[in-house]
Design an enzyme around this catalytic site. Structure first.
Site, short mmCIF file in Angstrom:
data_model
loop_
_atom_site.label_atom_id
_atom_site.label_comp_id
_atom_site.label_asym_id
_atom_site.label_seq_id
_atom_site.Cartn_x
_atom_site.Cartn_y
_atom_site.Cartn_z
N HIS A 250 1.52 9.06 7.07
CA HIS A 250 2.20 8.30 6.20
C HIS A 250 2.51 6.87 6.88
CE1 HIS A 250 4.83 7.84 2.21
NE2 HIS A 250 4.39 6.64 2.61
N ARG B 186 0.96 8.32 -3.15
CA ARG B 186 1.78 9.39 -2.98
C ARG B 186 1.05 10.78 -3.26
NH1 ARG B 186 4.66 6.19 -0.84
NH2 ARG B 186 6.84 5.65 -1.77
C1 GLV Z 1 5.94 3.47 1.59
O1 GLV Z 1 5.19 4.68 1.18
C2 GLV Z 1 6.59 2.81 0.74
O2 GLV Z 1 6.87 3.32 -0.27
O3 GLV Z 1 6.96 1.49 1.24
#
Ligand code: GLV
Length: 309
Positions: free
Chosen positions: A272, A224
């Site tokens: 992401h 994160r």
């Molecule tokens: C992605 O970041 C997830 O938590 O699946």
């Protein structure tokens, strides 16, 4: 009896279709379609409106739509009696492993550098380091970290893992706890972060910890954004202590246009995408948890709410 999707981010249709296929007898709706709050028993959430779950007196379980649950746990309004579960999906771990390998190889073989050279029509070769010469330190040795570490070890890297608690022996060397963190860090040519985000891991990639890595090391963050202290990372890149960073996650997503990471020559930004949940692949475990919750049986992939993951 309703299973309700709360997400501002995901397109609802593929989720509705996959869940209805996996549980044709179950009423699956999006939260804008709720007519009776008392009939909401199970929530499937990703970045839900904070505080919303307090409105459903019979909510038994909240399932994350992905592996991470920080977006749920940061909501102080999760009812005491409501369980939280997460997704554990072999496809997600496989996707993450392959993305991690791609980032490692891109770094080792300088692919992004050659792309920049191409812009100036520059023909300049650099020697590279071979897989067998590189040590990768994987932070986070839970369900996902363990899979990724094992995958990279099998690709021929020397892999070590670090987690909060002692864990079962693995194919790679394991470290745990604060006391072993420095020894883990000081031999990692590439540091790969796959930690869950908790109050304890927030800001764990800072001047002190990243400063313990060997000079010229490289950071890959697939955990994160809040794991990284952005300012500290920039300083260590600018001083040359770190040779680069590949970041897939950010404190604020989408990464704001004026954020210095966008233009930094040693930072690779991806939006992401290291692993994206496939509704078809995870719908059966969500439906199974719905059925378990409705019959008060133990849930799969239950989150320890005190621990936060
Ligand atoms: C992605 O970041 C997830 O938590 O699946």
């Amino acid at each position: 009896m309703s299973l309700v999707i709360f997400s501002k981010v995901h397109k609802a249709t593929p989720w509705l279709e996959a869940l209805r296929r996996a549980g044709p007898d179950i009423e699956v709706i999006t939260h804008d379609k709720i007519r009776d709050n008392e009939k909401v028993f199970f929530a499937l959430a990703w970045n839900h409106p904070k505080g919303v779950f307090k409105e459903f007196p019979n909510l038994k379980c909240i399932s994350s739509m992905g592996a991470g649950v920080d977006h749920i746990m940061e909501d102080p309004g999760i009812p005491e009696k409501t369980e939280v579960v997460r997704i554990v999906d072999p496809l997600l771990s496989k996707d993450l492993s392959e993305f991690a390998l791609a980032q490692v190889m891109n770094h080792l073989r300088g692919i992004s550098n050659y792309r920049m050279q191409q812009a100036g029509k520059t023909w300049k070769k650099r020697m590279y380091r071979r897989v067998s010469e590189v040590k990768i330190g994987v932070m986070g040795t839970g369900a996902i970290g363990n899979k990724v570490a094992t995958y990279l070890q099998r690709c021929g890297f020397f892999v070590t893992g670090w987690g909060k608690n002692p864990a079962k022996p693995a194919e790679y060397e394991r470290y745990h706890g604060k006391a072993q963190l420095d020894n883990f860090l000081k031999q990692a040519d590439i540091l790969l972060c796959l930690l869950p985000l908790t109050p304890e891991t927030k800001g764990i990639l800072n001047k002190q910890t990243l400063g313990k890595l060997p000079p010229g090391s490289f950071l890959i963050n697939l955990g994160r954004g809040q794991h990284v202290v952005d300012q500290d990372l920039m300083q260590l890149l600018d001083s040359g202590h770190l040779s680069g960073a590949s970041l897939d996650v950010f404190e604020q997503e989408p990464l704001p246009e004026d954020h210095p990471f966008w233009m930094h020559p040693q930072i690779q930004v991806t939006p992401h995408v290291a692993s994206l949940t496939t509704p078809e692949s995870v719908a059966p475990q969500i439906i199974e948890n719905y059925r378990r919750a409705m019959s008060n049986r133990p849930l799969l992939n239950r989150v320890n709410k005190k621990q936060g993951y």
